[in-house]
Design an enzyme around this catalytic site. Structure first.
Site, mmCIF file in Angstrom:
data_model
loop_
_atom_site.group_PDB
_atom_site.id
_atom_site.type_symbol
_atom_site.label_atom_id
_atom_site.label_comp_id
_atom_site.label_asym_id
_atom_site.label_seq_id
_atom_site.Cartn_x
_atom_site.Cartn_y
_atom_site.Cartn_z
ATOM 1 N N SER A 277 0.812 -1.216 0.000
ATOM 2 C CA SER A 277 0.000 0.000 0.000
ATOM 3 C C SER A 277 0.844 1.264 0.000
ATOM 4 C CB SER A 277 -0.943 -0.004 1.212
ATOM 5 O OG SER A 277 -1.765 -1.143 1.210
ATOM 6 N N HIS A 335 1.056 4.850 4.589
ATOM 7 C CA HIS A 335 0.281 5.428 3.487
ATOM 8 C C HIS A 335 0.643 6.892 3.288
ATOM 9 C CE1 HIS A 335 -3.214 2.289 3.687
ATOM 10 N NE2 HIS A 335 -2.027 1.727 3.594
#
Length: 379
Positions: A277, A335
């Site tokens: 991610s 992230h």
């Protein structure tokens, strides 16, 4: 209790503690100083460290009839060996645990972009050579009988119909699928947790920063990440090129994991992380920054569309809130680190790093052209 079993085995712990409390036995000392809820496995490990045992005692499985042992605890007892192998103990000096990852991040990023520059140089040379080889191959194919319905021919046709970006990320997707399958091998569980999950409290700090980028335990997690990567592959490779994209993607995985380390050390919320991610957030942020007016849609909800710029702002806001509020479902620090790196790179990094690769390429060219000649010897 397990502590009682240790005292009865006569390993010297009772005598060591008894002398310091006026002759009280280990059982009396435990009853006086310790609340009942602390007589579990964690407290036993603490006592073991204080007594200085060199060999870990054999673990005593709780019986079903033991008072104070719930059914849930009994079911979890079978998981004690693998869980104990993967318990992470934070360093007493947490800031020091970031020094090696910091140097690894800087060094790996430099090597990634340097290798990408050399790769691009070699690719240009091979394209020139393949152009002339292709002319000869086309002439041979014209006089050679063609095979119809060949499976290899169909695979080549499918491969040639893919865009440059899709061909580039196919290898990344294959690596993620391979690691996902390795998670299903029981004998590899400890190795996978050790090297394919990143955690600043782990003994292995550097290599998991890269390997965990290709690691997914959940099929849905992997499928969602690979779908997003496939969707943005053509755009990001058109913007950066194949070689530069690979350098950015691999560096983004390491950088996002380093930001995750910093976030965990700062908040004290340690735990293993895995997944692509962070690197994919770099790809998404780079494309959205470069093409802010592009239209995006949510999978399964194609009727709702929004601009890429607004989507990026919403994602950054959500991850910032998650990091501040301590949401634990996602690694929001990773992230956020990946997204900020993507924004920075397409805004400034391309000019600072990629466009200054010429000195390295010249050095490599000199090595290639002025290497040791064959058939040397004294004259």
């Amino acid at each position: 209790m397990a502590w009682r079993g240790w005292a009865q085995r006569g390993w010297g712990c009772g005598q060591a503690w008894g002398a310091s409390v006026g002759g009280r036995s280990c059982e009396e000392l435990t009853a006086v100083l310790t609340p009942p809820q602390l007589l579990g496995r964690r407290f036993n490990f603490f006592i073991q460290q204080k007594c200085g045992f060199r060999k870990a005692p054999r673990k005593v499985e709780p019986r079903r009839s033991d008072p104070g042992t719930s059914g849930e605890a009994y079911k979890r007892s079978a998981l004690i060996p693998p869980v104990e192998e993967t318990v992470f103990y934070p360093s007493p000096y947490p800031i020091r645990s970031l020094i090696k990852p910091l140097f690894f991040t800087v060094g790996f990023t430099g090597c990634a972009f340097g290798s990408a520059a050399i790769w691009q140089y070699e690719s240009l040379k091979s394209r020139v050579q393949s152009y002339f080889d292709g002319i000869k191959a086309d002439w041979l194919d014209s006089i050679r009988p063609q095979k119809e319905g060949d499976f290899r021919k169909e695979i080549n046709k499918w491969w040639n119909n893919l865009s440059d970006g899709q061909r580039t990320v196919t290898g990344i997707i294959a690596a993620n699928v391979l690691v996902f399958c390795l998670w299903r091998v029981p004998s590899l569980q400890r190795t996978m947790i050790r090297y394919f999950t990143s955690n600043p409290a782990s003994k292995v700090l550097c290599s998991p920063m890269l390997l965990s980028t290709f690691s997914h335990f959940s099929l849905f997690h992997m499928a969602a990440n690979m779908y997003v990567l496939w969707s943005f592959s053509s755009s990001i490779v058109n913007i950066l090129g194949q070689e530069q994209f690979m350098a950015v993607y691999l560096s983004a995985g390491v950088i996002s994991n380093f930001v995750s380390y910093v976030g965990k050390v700062a908040t004290g919320r340690y735990g293993p992380s895995l997944g692509a991610s962070g690197a994919i957030m770099t790809v998404l942020a780079a494309v959205c920054t470069k093409i802010p007016e592009g239209r995006l849609a949510i999978i399964f909800l194609p009727m709702f569309t929004f601009t890429a710029g607004n989507a990026l702002k919403a994602i950054i806001a959500m991850d910032t809130a998650g990091m501040i509020l301590g949401w634990k479902f996602f690694d929001h620090a990773a992230h956020l680190g990946g997204a900020l790196f993507g924004i920075w790179y397409v805004t400034y990094g391309h000019e600072l790093i990629w466009k200054n690769r010429e000195p390295l390429v010249k050095i490599w060219h000199e090595i290639r052209t002025n290497g040791p000649k064959k058939g040397g010897g004294s004259k």
